[in-house]
Design a protein around this motif. Structure first.
Motif, PDB file in Angstrom:
ATOM      1  N   THR A 160      11.404  12.346  -2.059  1.00 61.15           N
ATOM      2  CA  THR A 160      11.542  11.657  -1.066  1.00 61.15           C
ATOM      3  C   THR A 160      11.073  10.671  -1.146  1.00 61.15           C
ATOM      4  O   THR A 160       9.585  10.034  -1.955  1.00 61.15           O
ATOM      5  CB  THR A 160      10.715  12.897  -0.403  1.00 61.15           C
ATOM      6  N   PHE A 161      11.535   9.222  -0.475  1.00 67.27           N
ATOM      7  CA  PHE A 161      10.840   8.218  -0.240  1.00 67.27           C
ATOM      8  C   PHE A 161      10.742   7.849   0.923  1.00 67.27           C
ATOM      9  O   PHE A 161      12.164   8.030   1.386  1.00 67.27           O
ATOM     10  CB  PHE A 161      11.619   6.905  -1.690  1.00 67.27           C
ATOM     11  N   THR A 162      10.133   6.767   1.669  1.00 71.18           N
ATOM     12  CA  THR A 162       9.586   6.354   2.623  1.00 71.18           C
ATOM     13  C   THR A 162       9.578   4.746   2.884  1.00 71.18           C
ATOM     14  O   THR A 162       8.243   5.083   2.010  1.00 71.18           O
ATOM     15  CB  THR A 162       9.629   7.157   3.729  1.00 71.18           C
ATOM     16  N   ILE A 163       9.775   4.369   3.258  1.00 76.87           N
ATOM     17  CA  ILE A 163       9.284   2.896   3.811  1.00 76.87           C
ATOM     18  C   ILE A 163       9.641   1.863   4.594  1.00 76.87           C
ATOM     19  O   ILE A 163      10.179   1.603   5.073  1.00 76.87           O
ATOM     20  CB  ILE A 163      10.442   1.606   2.365  1.00 76.87           C
ATOM     21  N   ILE A 217       7.425  12.176  -5.006  1.00 75.08           N
ATOM     22  CA  ILE A 217       7.110  11.545  -3.558  1.00 75.08           C
ATOM     23  C   ILE A 217       6.543  10.438  -3.164  1.00 75.08           C
ATOM     24  O   ILE A 217       5.358  10.660  -3.176  1.00 75.08           O
ATOM     25  CB  ILE A 217       6.746  13.369  -2.407  1.00 75.08           C
ATOM     26  N   PHE A 218       6.972   9.078  -1.802  1.00 69.05           N
ATOM     27  CA  PHE A 218       6.756   8.609  -3.031  1.00 69.05           C
ATOM     28  C   PHE A 218       7.004   7.764  -0.832  1.00 69.05           C
ATOM     29  O   PHE A 218       7.398   8.169  -0.033  1.00 69.05           O
ATOM     30  CB  PHE A 218       7.331   7.292  -3.674  1.00 69.05           C
ATOM     31  N   ASN A 264       0.891  -1.053   0.145  1.00 73.48           N
ATOM     32  CA  ASN A 264      -0.083   0.801   0.097  1.00 73.48           C
ATOM     33  C   ASN A 264       0.906   0.930  -0.450  1.00 73.48           C
ATOM     34  O   ASN A 264       1.799   1.180   0.729  1.00 73.48           O
ATOM     35  CB  ASN A 264      -0.576  -0.389   0.729  1.00 73.48           C
ATOM     36  N   GLY A 265       0.310   1.585  -0.960  1.00 69.93           N
ATOM     37  CA  GLY A 265       1.249   3.340  -0.686  1.00 69.93           C
ATOM     38  C   GLY A 265       0.395   4.662  -1.357  1.00 69.93           C
ATOM     39  O   GLY A 265      -0.521   4.031  -2.289  1.00 69.93           O
ATOM     40  N   LYS A 266       1.525   5.504  -1.525  1.00 64.58           N
ATOM     41  CA  LYS A 266       1.121   6.853  -1.740  1.00 64.58           C
ATOM     42  C   LYS A 266       2.193   7.308  -2.442  1.00 64.58           C
ATOM     43  O   LYS A 266       3.432   7.993  -2.157  1.00 64.58           O
ATOM     44  CB  LYS A 266       0.145   8.249  -1.385  1.00 64.58           C
ATOM     45  N   ALA A 267       2.250   8.008  -3.714  1.00 66.21           N
ATOM     46  CA  ALA A 267       2.926   9.023  -4.436  1.00 66.21           C
ATOM     47  C   ALA A 267       2.298  10.285  -5.359  1.00 66.21           C
ATOM     48  O   ALA A 267       1.073  10.439  -5.865  1.00 66.21           O
ATOM     49  CB  ALA A 267       3.892   7.999  -6.125  1.00 66.21           C
TER      50      ALA A 267
END
Length: 897
Positions: A602-605, A550-551, A536-539
């Motif tokens: 910018t990427f956050t996991i 921005i992810f 699940n995610g949003k960019a």
């Protein structure tokens, strides 16, 4: 005489007054109905004269009709076919004295002709006279005949006229028409001048037509945008045919309106000449010649009105381009075939920059297709486009009523090659590609339902894009596949596929307003080692200038363990050295980091749990920042074996520099499946830190340029690959010297050792790691080591010293060496052997002298021999003590060789 002049002048004055007053006393409105009825009987159309009819005698006889309308036929159109603001007819006076009726001028002000062809119309209607002398409408045209009238018209003038032609709701307008025709319906050639406006461009046309001959000579010259076209030929009234020549002289700067590929700034004159033959069925062009600088085109062509089928055969240089359009009887359409050895020479002559697609222009191109046209549909079938080694095949259908609709079914054998020929460098490898579906446009809103298949991935794209003011997409994209490992192998040009990655389904929506888009990833999963992981995610993507992303991605638990291999880990150590593959594995293939310059972001996991035996990382989070080609790992954190792990670093695209700092605190390793042949820590409490950096353009260069340090501190743990407890147990007993010596070798070839403390420090320079400090404290054993790990050569060379706290035993050395995937061990125990000989010998002699046990039994225990083995008797040597001692020393010496 004076009276004559006086009365004569009075009579002239009375006559002039009469000519001025009589038209005022006589009304022609009474003749309206007669005129309208006459037009109705002659044409079948209704004539309406809304205003009064006036006439005057002086200075010349003139009749004026205002606000006139001529209706269309009932089955043709609803709007009037003709509207005239004012019509004036002036008679010439002098010809009346000779008995000739001449209209000197007819002037039409603001006339408007409206022609509309309905969908059910079979053709333009003409008039014919039946047997009763009445005219009726018919769809069967008769040869045109110009009527012989008892009068002539010297001049016809139209001011500010307009012609509107409508077919299938599409309108073509000729505006601001100003026409002058001299000698209309008179003797000799008719001359005309037209000044009009069409498609926002002013047109001037001059010419002449001689309608008094069976073959009417026609000559016309037109000018538009400063360019000139001339037409000269003959028109036949018998069969409505024309034969003549056309010549057009223009400039390439105006061709850019029709052909966008031509540079707007190109200033070059061109000439077009052709022979034209036309009749009611065909238009044929022969001797077609086009020249513009070095560009020459020769050929022929035509157009058949029935079915609307064109034909063309054209040869163009430079580039040796052959273009053909022929009739396709099977499909009731036409075929297109274009071949060229390369478009580069042609585009260079046109001053078109071809640097963006150099491969396309230097390759052979072949295009074939079958085209049919019916009503509002163009159907392009059997498309065969060959560009070098890449081809494109399929069908495309275009329909523009009631809205634009595209249907397509296309495929190519080499997607990446085709994209490369078109100047697009694909970051992934694409082989076969299929695209099938339909898209439609209405009110500048595009709807699409498309299936894209490539590399084993079926991607379904459904949604709309609003292009009215700016691009506003709302698309749902779902990608499915049975083997993500194989798909990534193809897309990333990998040599081997990942066996861990299996079936997957990715679903996301794209919305927003260009240039800012939002992508939401949901209802997505991927199978990893038969375990399904949800994504699940949003960019947010900003394309205003340089793309910025921005992810934020959140996953479920990720299990990287291969269930098919669980429980077999210990078997890995059973592989013999002879079967193991040695040598440097580092690839020299270039690693391209230029993609880091293409965008910022910018990427956050976040991963709740990541399992990869023997590691288990909980609550893993990471954040990466990409700007100006530099990718910063701002942080990576998580929990591992009860401790915490943190990391940060960066990658720079321009220099290829990589930096990674890692720190592990208070980790407690336990329950790790042991591999007894491999030197590896399996349990304990640990703190670990490393700082590594390198640069290069390949894996080989990164290893050669690697530098940094590694520090490790551990307590209360276990280490695989060495078993010192066996040595301690044997030394405690000291009953079987042969087993002790054998254990020195076997204890470093497998097993497990518990330790109290472990310290290690490695400094790496140019890919070579130097073990500057190593200390392992176990029960009654201390191990120290020093040496090097040569990563570029994939080689290990370490010397260790083992100290045993037993009866002041001297230390022994263990040399570890060889390829990292096939490490060899060599034990050096000379000092220990000497110590055992000297110390054990003393005890043996004491026992013999004390009479405790027979010499044979004692020697059996020393050398581990059989009880059946004969032993020398002490009585065999007169010097009993010295003989026994010499015999033992000799036996031990042979044992320790």
């Amino acid at each position: 005489m004076g009276k004559f002049l006086k009365y004569g002048a009075f009579l002239v004055l009375v006559l002039i007054l009469a000519l001025l007053v009589i038209p005022l006393l006589i009304s022609l409105d009474d003749y309206k109905e007669d005129i309208e009825a006459k037009i109705k009987s002659e044409t079948g159309r209704d004539l309406i004269i809304k205003d009064t009819i006036t006439f005057s005698i002086l200075p010349a006889p003139k009749i004026v009709l205002s606000d006139i309308e001529l209706s269309g036929l009932p089955d043709e159109q609803k709007l009037p076919i003709l509207k005239v603001g004012k019509a004036k007819a002036t008679l010439a006076i002098l010809p009346l004295f000779t008995g000739t009726f001449v209209i000197s001028e007819i002037m039409l002000e603001n006339p408007k002709i409206h022609i509309e062809k309905q969908n059910n119309s079979k053709g333009l209607q003409t008039l014919k006279t039946d047997n009763n002398g009445k005219n009726s409408a018919t769809n069967n045209p008769t040869p045109l005949q110009i009527p012989k009238l008892p009068f002539s018209i010297k001049r016809l003038v139209i001011e500010n006229g307009q012609i509107i032609y409508v077919q299938n709701n599409e309108k073509i307008a000729f505006e601001n028409i100003n026409l002058i025709i001299k000698n209309l319906l008179g003797q000799g050639p008719m001359e005309f001048t037209i000044n009009s406006k069409i498609f926002e461009e002013n047109i001037l046309l001059n010419g002449s037509i001689n309608a008094n001959q069976p073959l009417m000579p026609i000559m016309a010259e037109g000018k538009i945008k400063g360019e000139k076209a001339t037409l000269a030929g003959e028109f036949s009234l018998d069969d409505l045919s024309f034969a003549g020549n056309i010549k057009y002289q223009g400039n390439a700067k105006h061709l850019s309106d029709l052909f966008p590929m031509i540079p707007i700034g190109l200033q070059r004159e061109f000439d077009l000449t052709t022979r034209i033959t036309a009749d009611k069925e065909n238009i044929l062009l022969s001797d077609l010649n086009f020249s513009m600088g070095k560009i020459l085109a020769k050929g022929e062509g035509g157009y058949k009105f029935k079915g609307g089928v064109p034909t063309l055969n054209l040869n163009i240089v430079p580039g040796n381009i052959i273009a053909k359009v022929t009739n396709d009887q099977a499909l009731k359409g036409y075929k297109i075939n274009i071949k060229t050895q390369g478009l580069k020479p042609l585009l260079e002559e046109l001053q078109i920059n071809s640097s963006d697609v150099p491969l396309l222009l230097s390759n052979n191109i072949s295009l074939g297709a079958s085209v049919t046209y019916s009503k509002n549909t163009v159907d392009v079938q059997n498309i065969s486009l060959l560009l070098g080694e890449a081809n494109l095949n399929g069908n495309v259908t275009i329909n523009w009523q009631p809205k634009l609709n595209l249907s397509y079914n296309l495929e190519t054998n080499k997607g990446s090659t085709l994209m490369k020929l078109l100047g697009i460098n694909s970051p992934i490898g694409i082989s076969g590609v299929k695209i099938k579906g339909q898209s439609s446009e209405e009110a500048k809103i595009w709807q699409t339902d498309t299936l894209l298949t490539l590399s084993g991935i079926d991607t379904h794209i459904v949604g709309k894009v609003d292009t009215a003011s700016s691009y506003k997409p709302y698309l749902t994209i779902t990608a499915n596949g049975q083997n993500l490992g194989n798909s990534l192998k193809q897309l990333l040009n990998q040599k081997e596929a990942s066996a861990a990655l299996g079936a997957f389904s990715l679903s996301h929506t794209i919305s927003g307003q260009m240039p800012v888009l939002e992508i939401i990833l949901n209802k997505s999963d991927v199978t990893i080692n038969k375990n399904k992981t949800s994504l699940n995610g949003k960019a947010n993507i900003d394309l205003t200038n340089k793309p910025k992303i921005i992810f934020d991605l959140v996953t479920s638990e990720i299990n990287l363990n291969d269930s098919s291999n669980q429980g077999n880990t210990s078997n890995k150590g059973n592989v013999s050295p002879a079967t193991q593959k040695s040598g440097s594995p580092w690839s020299k293939e270039k690693i391209d980091l230029s993609f880091l310059n293409a965008f910022d972001g910018t990427f956050t996991i976040s991963v709740p749990k990541l399992t990869k035996a023997p590691l288990n990382i909980d609550s893993m989070k990471s954040k990466l920042q990409l700007a100006s080609g530099k990718l910063n790992l701002e942080f990576l954190s998580g929990r591992i074996y009860g401790g915490s792990i943190e990391a940060h670093g960066h990658v720079i695209a321009k220099t290829g520099e990589i930096l990674l700092n890692t720190e592990l605190k208070e980790a407690k390793l336990k329950d790790v499946v042991p591999n007894y042949k491999e030197i590896k820590i399996t349990e304990g409490n640990f703190n670990f830190s490393s700082k590594l950096q390198s640069l290069g353009t390949s894996e080989h260069q990164y290893i050669n340029n690697l530098s940094g340090n590694i520090n490790l501190v551990g307590t209360e743990g276990k280490i695989n690959g060495v078993n010192l407890q066996k040595v301690l147990d044997a030394l405690d007993k000291m009953n079987d010297l042969s087993s002790i010596i054998n254990l020195l070798d076997t204890s470093f070839a497998g097993g497990q050792t518990a330790f109290n403390n472990l310290e290690a420090n490695v400094i790496i320079k140019q890919g070579i790691g130097t073990l500057t400090h190593f200390k392992l404290d176990a029960t009654a054993v201390t191990v120290g080591a020093e040496g090097k790990v040569d990563l570029p050569k994939y080689y290990l060379d370490v010397n260790s010293t083992v100290k045993v706290d037993r009866q002041k035993l001297p230390p022994f050395n263990v040399h570890l060496y060889g390829p990292l995937d096939n490490i060899q061990r060599k034990v050096d125990a000379k000092a220990l052997k000497q110590y055992l000989v000297e110390n054990v010998l003393t005890k043996v002699i004491d026992k013999i002298q004390g009479g405790k046990g027979g010499a044979g039994d004692i020697l059996k225990n020393i050398i581990g021999g059989s009880s059946q083995q004969a032993a020398p008797s002490p009585t065999d040597n007169p010097d009993n003590n010295n003989g026994t001692e010499n015999l033992i020393k000799k036996g031990l010496g042979n044992l320790f060789k």
